[in-house]
Structures are given as C-alpha cells and as structure tokens.
Scaffold this motif. Structure first.
Motif, short mmCIF file in Angstrom:
data_model
loop_
_atom_site.label_atom_id
_atom_site.label_comp_id
_atom_site.label_asym_id
_atom_site.label_seq_id
_atom_site.Cartn_x
_atom_site.Cartn_y
_atom_site.Cartn_z
N UNK A 172 7.68 7.95 -11.49
CA UNK A 172 8.15 8.66 -10.29
C UNK A 172 6.97 9.26 -9.54
N UNK A 173 5.96 9.74 -10.26
CA UNK A 173 4.76 10.27 -9.61
C UNK A 173 4.02 9.17 -8.86
N UNK A 174 3.93 8.01 -9.47
CA UNK A 174 3.27 6.87 -8.84
C UNK A 174 3.96 6.48 -7.55
N UNK A 198 0.69 -4.57 -5.23
CA UNK A 198 -0.12 -3.37 -5.05
C UNK A 198 0.01 -2.40 -6.22
N UNK A 199 1.25 -2.05 -6.57
CA UNK A 199 1.45 -1.06 -7.61
C UNK A 199 1.28 -1.65 -9.02
N UNK A 236 -2.47 5.21 -8.14
CA UNK A 236 -1.54 6.05 -7.37
C UNK A 236 -1.07 7.25 -8.19
N UNK A 237 -0.95 7.08 -9.49
CA UNK A 237 -0.58 8.23 -10.32
C UNK A 237 -1.65 9.32 -10.24
N UNK A 248 -3.09 14.42 -0.79
CA UNK A 248 -1.79 14.31 -0.13
C UNK A 248 -1.57 15.49 0.81
N UNK A 249 -1.97 16.70 0.35
CA UNK A 249 -1.82 17.88 1.20
C UNK A 249 -2.64 17.76 2.47
#
Length: 261
Positions: free
Chosen positions: A81-83, A208-209, A216-217, A224-225
C-alpha cells in the motif's frame, strides 16, 4: 516481403516497362534496393525471434529471485500500500477507502505467459479483511494471433455493504483525501475489461512497479511533501496574479472616474 516488392517502383520516363539510358540504370538500382530491403526485413524478423527467446530465458531466471523477494516483502508491514501511494500515477486513483483495503494486500506478483508475446497475469494476494472474501484477485491480459487485446478478472466477492465499486458520488465528502473527476474505486479496474492493449494501470504495474517496487516504497516523505508544497505554491501564485489583475482594474476605473469629474 516488403510493400515495394508487390508492385515494382517505376521512375519518370519509363514507358511500358522499357527504359533506356540513365532512367534504366536508376530503375535497376531501385529494384536492387528493394531486394536488399526485403533481406533487411527478413533479418529484423529473425532478430525479433531470437530476442524473444532471450527474454523468455531471463524471465525464467528472474522468477526464483522474485519469489524470494516476495517472501521478504511479506515481513515488511504495509509494503504494497505504501508503494502504491508513493507512485504518482497510482496514488491519483486511490481514496481513503481504497487505501484502507490495500492495507490488507500482502503480496503482488506479475507472471508473464510462457510465450511472453501473448500476455501476462497480475495477482493480488490479500489477508482476511472486512471488504471482500477473496484471498486472491487476478487480472489476465491476452493478445491473440491477430493482435486483438482482451482481459479477464477474478470476480470480487464483496461483503455486504462493502462494495467499493458501487459507492455514491463523494466529490464533496471531506473523507476523500484525493479528488476524482469520477467516483471510481481503484478496484473498478478489475471490473473493466476495457482495451487491454491500452491498459495503462496494468502496464505501470508490470513494467514500472514490479521490476523494482522498493524504489517507490523508499520514496522519502519529504520528497512527497515538497511536491505537494510546489503545487500549493503554484496555486497561490495564480491567486496572486488574479488579485493583481483585479487591483489594476480597480485603479483604471478610479482614473476613468477622475477624468469624468
């Protein structure tokens, strides 16, 4: 066979297939070029077949590593889910309910068919959860001999009142963290056969993932911020421009009023 081989090219000045002088020499050169192109096309086709065999070989060699990686990932809480949340394209499809359901996702795998030209399967493995009965939800992508794409998915057995694909519009609901043009759930993707050849979500996961989900994790939260801050600054900048324009208009109206007096 190339398209030019079906109908021999004809240069200006040639009549009824009979040429003379420079025109005949040019026509002969064109025909030889066409023959060479046929040979190049044949070699390209042969290269594609050999490249495909190499790709299939390495798909099999990578698979044991992917299996070991999956076993390690299952030891990391909320890895998938984080990824997905950290991925810029997928995160745009998720709202809070989707994210909550994906917290029960403990394994993702992409399996390419033995003939990798014909398609692949994406498997999502879930722990027991309050949303649906399935412990495995899959989506398969197929490409037949004529090149026509198709896809099939595992029917999701939703628990009563928990079907995220049948939610009412929640555009103005403060519970939604991300805004959607349409109130579709991430899980609607499993219900949509769509055009499998243009399935961007499937391609993102496969190409990609899946090859490197760790990138991405491990996206730093600050990164992101920063992106969100930049978006907010851009919006504020647009607001400032609008305010300046309004002030200029007011000044002009004042000047016109003074002139009339």
């Amino acid at each position: 066979m190339s398209a030019t081989a079906a109908k021999k090219p004809k240069i200006d000045g040639e009549k009824d297939g009979i040429g003379n002088g420079p025109d005949a020499a040019a026509q002969e050169a064109i025909e030889k070029i066409d023959e060479m192109q046929n040979e190049v096309d044949r070699l390209n086709e042969q290269a594609s077949e050999e490249i495909l065999k190499v790709e299939q070989k390495y798909v099999k060699l990578r698979w044991p590593l992917f299996q070991k990686r999956s076993a390690l990932i299952e030891k990391i809480p909320n890895f998938w889910v984080t990824t997905f949340v950290n991925h810029p394209q997928i995160s745009a499809l998720l709202d809070e309910d989707d994210e909550d359901a994906l917290h029960y996702l403990n394994k993702v795998e992409v399996q390419e068919f033995d003939d990798i030209k014909t398609g692949y399967t994406i498997n999502f493995y879930f722990r027991d959860n309050p949303y649906f009965e399935n412990d495995l939800i899959s989506k398969e992508f197929h490409l037949n001999e004529t090149g026509d794409p198709s896809s099939t998915s595992t029917p999701i057995k939703w628990k009563e009142g928990k079907d995220l694909t049948r939610r009412e519009t929640q555009q103005n609901n403060a519970k939604n963290k991300r805004k959607h043009e349409e109130p579709e759930s991430f899980f609607s993707w499993f219900n949509d056969p769509g055009d499998a050849g243009a399935d961007e979500l499937g391609e993102v996961i496969k190409d990609d993932i899946w090859p490197n989900p760790l990138q991405y994790y491990l996206v730093p939260e600050g990164e992101l911020d920063d992106e969100e801050d930049e978006d907010e600054e851009d919006e504020e900048g647009l607001d400032d421009i609008d305010e300046d324009d309004e002030e200029d208009d007011d000044d002009e109206e004042d000047v016109e009023g003074d002139d009339e007096d």
